[in-house]
Design a protein around this motif. Structure first.
Motif, PDB file in Angstrom:
ATOM      1  N   LEU A  90       0.814  -1.115  -0.163  1.00 39.67           N
ATOM      2  CA  LEU A  90      -0.008   0.069   0.018  1.00 39.67           C
ATOM      3  C   LEU A  90       1.004   1.303   0.159  1.00 39.67           C
ATOM      4  O   LEU A  90       1.648   1.486   1.112  1.00 39.67           O
ATOM      5  CB  LEU A  90      -1.058  -0.034   0.977  1.00 39.67           C
ATOM      6  N   VAL A 119      -7.176   3.061  -3.128  1.00 41.36           N
ATOM      7  CA  VAL A 119      -7.846   2.701  -1.987  1.00 41.36           C
ATOM      8  C   VAL A 119      -8.384   4.274  -1.424  1.00 41.36           C
ATOM      9  O   VAL A 119      -7.459   5.098  -1.271  1.00 41.36           O
ATOM     10  CB  VAL A 119      -7.137   1.947  -1.184  1.00 41.36           C
ATOM     11  N   GLU A 123     -11.071   2.909   3.338  1.00 40.47           N
ATOM     12  CA  GLU A 123     -10.931   1.382   2.971  1.00 40.47           C
ATOM     13  C   GLU A 123      -9.315   1.105   3.661  1.00 40.47           C
ATOM     14  O   GLU A 123      -9.182  -0.107   4.167  1.00 40.47           O
ATOM     15  CB  GLU A 123     -10.804   1.268   1.444  1.00 40.47           C
ATOM     16  N   GLU A 126      -9.714   0.233   7.072  1.00 40.42           N
ATOM     17  CA  GLU A 126     -10.287  -1.141   7.126  1.00 40.42           C
ATOM     18  C   GLU A 126      -9.165  -2.378   7.067  1.00 40.42           C
ATOM     19  O   GLU A 126      -9.078  -3.315   7.540  1.00 40.42           O
ATOM     20  CB  GLU A 126     -11.536  -1.304   6.324  1.00 40.42           C
ATOM     21  N   ARG A 127      -8.410  -2.026   6.072  1.00 38.73           N
ATOM     22  CA  ARG A 127      -7.435  -3.140   5.436  1.00 38.73           C
ATOM     23  C   ARG A 127      -6.149  -2.960   6.503  1.00 38.73           C
ATOM     24  O   ARG A 127      -5.929  -3.918   6.795  1.00 38.73           O
ATOM     25  CB  ARG A 127      -6.718  -2.687   4.124  1.00 38.73           C
ATOM     26  N   GLU A 128      -5.933  -1.849   7.188  1.00 39.56           N
ATOM     27  CA  GLU A 128      -4.734  -1.564   7.954  1.00 39.56           C
ATOM     28  C   GLU A 128      -5.072  -0.845   9.171  1.00 39.56           C
ATOM     29  O   GLU A 128      -5.084   0.278   8.978  1.00 39.56           O
ATOM     30  CB  GLU A 128      -3.512  -1.178   7.131  1.00 39.56           C
ATOM     31  N   HIS A 138      -3.216   0.181  -3.813  1.00 38.28           N
ATOM     32  CA  HIS A 138      -2.749  -1.275  -3.513  1.00 38.28           C
ATOM     33  C   HIS A 138      -1.966  -1.630  -4.749  1.00 38.28           C
ATOM     34  O   HIS A 138      -2.658  -1.875  -5.779  1.00 38.28           O
ATOM     35  CB  HIS A 138      -4.106  -1.908  -3.132  1.00 38.28           C
ATOM     36  N   ASP A 244      -0.226  -5.900   7.651  1.00 32.49           N
ATOM     37  CA  ASP A 244      -0.434  -6.965   6.679  1.00 32.49           C
ATOM     38  C   ASP A 244       0.244  -6.891   5.404  1.00 32.49           C
ATOM     39  O   ASP A 244       1.147  -7.778   4.992  1.00 32.49           O
ATOM     40  CB  ASP A 244      -1.742  -7.342   6.353  1.00 32.49           C
TER      41      ASP A 244
END
Length: 403
Positions: A90, A119, A123, A126-128, A138, A244
């Motif tokens: 990201l 992103v 969002e 939410e992802r990180e 991304h 992640d």
């Protein structure tokens, strides 16, 4: 007489020797490396990232070789059972200027044929959950691996195919004749000649000096390797679940550096870095290392002074943050605000071999020069580790054409 001598036991040199033997089974190939082990410099001191090729000028060698190399690296790692992980990346924009740059980066990535997904800030959260920003990109194809392990496997493959990898052996002279090249090799204080029909030099931090031995580094086309220290920290094990994907800032398009990022390593730990501090020693990894010869070489190079006049503010800021962990931390807190100074644990630094031309131009692409019987890889910083296999194919093509 050898068929080919490859100078340099980093990933580019070893991949090149491997490519020669793949094309010409049974060829007499020697790899010489001045250190006691392979992968002791740039290859062994980087982030371990398998780059996708987002940042590079469309049509450049970097753009082409990075994408090809990412696939080749994964294939080789799979074959040799070397660990790698497709983490994704990201690229995070933290202000309106960076959002605009991110849009330009998105266009470039797609031009380079990469799958990327914009992103939103929500969002991203939410992802990180530990990362903040106004927007992100991304990059699906980014991953991580263990490049020193790749080098050890390549050295084993070279030896298994009948080649030789000779460590603790430095090149002190290169003399080219009409039918062969003679290298003067130094080992344990003794010098001896080694002749070959072709010589391929993948010298990394010593590329300019080795090119000069072949008469390829003088006059208006002269270049100088300028070392930039990339200083890293490692987060404590309690922070191993922080991210992640790999987390990168939006880079400054005027500089060849990608900024301080968070990288999940193949061992499960997370590193922070690198910055880009002008080095006073090409191979001095400890903070404060000085090599008088290295310093004198680039202080006397006109291009270095032109770089200094253009980028002195950036250089001073990098130097300041190098000595103050709080300043370094601020670079990371822009997108990961919960980290503290106590989270920055010591980690070994790396050194980037950056070629600078006489007019002060920072060489952004891979740079290869040649004579009738030598080929020199003159500039191969990141993403050279990712791109090693296609670089090797390109270099062997040039060497074959030269012969």
């Amino acid at each position: 007489m050898r068929d080919v001598v490859v100078v340099g036991g980093g990933i580019v040199g070893l991949a090149t020797a491997y490519e020669v033997l793949r094309r010409r089974p049974g060829a007499d190939v020697l790899v010489v490396e001045k250190e006691a082990e392979v992968a002791r410099h740039q290859t062994g001191h980087n982030s371990g990232v398998i780059h996708a090729g987002v940042y590079y000028e469309p049509g450049s060698l970097k753009a082409r070789f990075c994408r090809e190399g990412a696939a080749a690296t994964r294939e080789y790692c799979t074959e040799k059972r070397i660990p790698f992980s497709d983490t994704g990346k990201l690229v995070v924009a933290t202000n309106p200027v960076e959002v605009q740059r991110l849009e330009q980066l998105t266009t470039r990535a797609r031009t380079n044929g990469l799958a990327v997904t914009p992103v939103s800030g929500g969002e991203l959260r939410e992802r990180e959950p530990h990362v903040t920003g106004e927007a992100a990109l991304h990059v699906h194809a980014t991953g991580i691996t263990d490049y020193p392990a790749v080098c050890r496997a390549l050295a084993s493959d070279v030896a298994g195919a009948g080649g030789e990898v000779r460590t603790s052996t430095a090149v002190t002279a290169i003399a080219e004749g009409p039918a062969s090249v003679t290298l003067t090799l130094s080992r344990d204080g003794w010098e001896s000649p080694e002749s070959a029909r072709l010589v391929i030099v993948c010298g990394g931090l010593q590329a300019d000096r080795l090119a000069a031995m072949s008469g390829l580094n003088s006059g208006a086309d002269a270049f100088q390797i300028v070392p930039f220290r990339g200083e890293y920290y490692r987060l404590p094990a309690s922070r191993n679940d922080l991210i992640d994907a790999l987390i990168y800032p939006v880079p400054d398009p005027g500089l060849p550096f990608l900024g301080v990022h968070l990288t999940r390593m193949v061992d499960g730990g997370i590193t922070v870095g690198p910055n880009a501090v002008l080095g006073l020693s090409r191979e001095g990894y400890r903070k404060g290392s000085v090599d008088v010869r290295d310093l004198a070489t680039y202080v006397g190079f006109p291009g270095m002074w032109r770089v200094a006049r253009t980028h002195w503010r950036t250089g001073l800021a990098e130097q300041r943050d190098s000595w103050r962990r709080s300043g370094y931390l601020r670079l990371v807190q822009r997108y990961c605000p919960e980290l503290t100074v106590d989270d920055l644990l010591p980690e070994e630094a790396g050194i980037r071999a950056q070629a600078v031309l006489r007019d002060g131009t920072l060489v952004h692409d891979f740079l290869v020069r040649r004579t009738d019987r030598t080929v020199h890889v003159c500039n191969a910083p990141s993403p050279a580790a990712t791109s090693a296999f296609p670089i090797a194919r390109h270099v062997v093509d040039l060497a074959t054409a030269a012969a």
